[in-house]
Scaffold this active site. Structure first.
Site, PDB file in Angstrom:
ATOM      1  N   CYS A  79       0.839  -1.196   0.000  1.00  0.00           N
ATOM      2  CA  CYS A  79       0.000   0.000   0.000  1.00  0.00           C
ATOM      3  C   CYS A  79       0.879   1.254   0.000  1.00  0.00           C
ATOM      4  O   CYS A  79       1.522   1.550  -0.998  1.00  0.00           O
ATOM      5  CB  CYS A  79      -0.983  -0.051   1.174  1.00  0.00           C
ATOM      6  SG  CYS A  79      -2.376   1.103   1.007  1.00  0.00           S
ATOM      7  N   HIS A 180      -3.468  -5.222   1.094  1.00  0.00           N
ATOM      8  CA  HIS A 180      -2.728  -5.702   2.268  1.00  0.00           C
ATOM      9  C   HIS A 180      -2.702  -7.234   2.264  1.00  0.00           C
ATOM     10  O   HIS A 180      -3.710  -7.862   2.598  1.00  0.00           O
ATOM     11  CB  HIS A 180      -3.405  -5.201   3.550  1.00  0.00           C
ATOM     12  CG  HIS A 180      -3.234  -3.735   3.780  1.00  0.00           C
ATOM     13  ND1 HIS A 180      -2.316  -3.228   4.672  1.00  0.00           N
ATOM     14  CD2 HIS A 180      -3.841  -2.666   3.221  1.00  0.00           C
ATOM     15  CE1 HIS A 180      -2.372  -1.900   4.657  1.00  0.00           C
ATOM     16  NE2 HIS A 180      -3.297  -1.535   3.779  1.00  0.00           N
ATOM     17  N   GLU A 182      -1.399  -9.191   4.357  1.00  0.00           N
ATOM     18  CA  GLU A 182      -1.592  -9.726   5.713  1.00  0.00           C
ATOM     19  C   GLU A 182      -3.057  -9.747   6.113  1.00  0.00           C
ATOM     20  O   GLU A 182      -3.420 -10.365   7.125  1.00  0.00           O
ATOM     21  CB  GLU A 182      -0.763  -8.919   6.723  1.00  0.00           C
ATOM     22  CG  GLU A 182      -1.292  -7.539   7.070  1.00  0.00           C
ATOM     23  CD  GLU A 182      -0.912  -6.441   6.083  1.00  0.00           C
ATOM     24  OE1 GLU A 182      -1.063  -5.262   6.445  1.00  0.00           O
ATOM     25  OE2 GLU A 182      -0.485  -6.752   4.946  1.00  0.00           O
TER      26      GLU A 182
END
Length: 201
Positions: A79, A180, A182
């Site tokens: 990002c 993202h 994660e």
């Protein structure tokens, strides 16, 4: 076990990223400057923060320059981290890292900003961190800006918001995701594993 570093801009919680990397087999350290010896196999620029403060934290807190520190080490920008790869951003006045030609622009006014939610990936070409990721896979986005590379050659995946938004970029040892990993479930896990594989080479 591959050892990687997360650069902390001091902007927010990076626990979930650290935890996700550890779950796929990485030894993770959080660093705030590049002054110590580089003992890592990879570096992650996380997706939390604002452009100018993040760039200033990289430039002002380290005697060693970013490009000198990393050499050919794989770098994953998430990002904001990906946006920092470029020359400049409409979010601020500071110069970017300028490792990929292009700029960062705000999402169009026709969209709700920040854009938050799950969007599918349109894979444009093979990429090292996209290996085993299926076309149409879903990833989790939270962003107000998008990258605008001067060459489409660096874009390996896009998302369609009514406009095409670069979702994954790759150039040399630099890998970037607008979303993202994660927070992107199994698809994100695959990408983090692919990045660690590159770090082991």
């Amino acid at each position: 076990m591959v050892s990687v570093a997360i650069f902390d801009y001091g902007a927010g919680n990076i626990f979930s990223l650290k935890n996700s990397l550890e779950k796929v087999g990485a030894a993770v350290n959080v660093i705030t400057n590049f002054d110590n010896e580089n003992k890592y196999s990879g570096l992650i620029l996380p997706g939390v923060g604002n452009f100018d403060p993040a760039m200033n934290s990289i430039r002002d807190l380290s005697k060693i320059q970013f490009k000198e520190y990393i050499g050919n080490m794989p770098v994953l920008g998430i990002c904001l981290g990906m946006e920092m790869f470029f020359e400049k951003s409409e979010e601020g006045k500071e110069k970017g890292l300028n490792v990929i030609d292009g700029e960062v622009i705000i999402l169009p006014s026709s969209m709700k900003v920040p854009h938050m939610g799950w969007n599918n990936l349109e894979i444009k070409k093979p990429g090292k961190i996209l290996e085993s990721v299926e076309d149409g896979s879903w990833a989790y986005f939270v962003h107000s800006y998008r990258v605008k590379p001067y060459s489409d050659d660096v874009i390996t995946a896009e998302s369609d918001y009514g406009i095409k938004v670069p979702a994954v970029v790759e150039q040399d040892n630099f890998y970037g995701t607008q979303f993202h990993p994660e927070k992107s479930s199994t698809v994100g896990k695959i990408m983090l594993e692919n990045f660690l594989r590159e770090c082991k080479k």
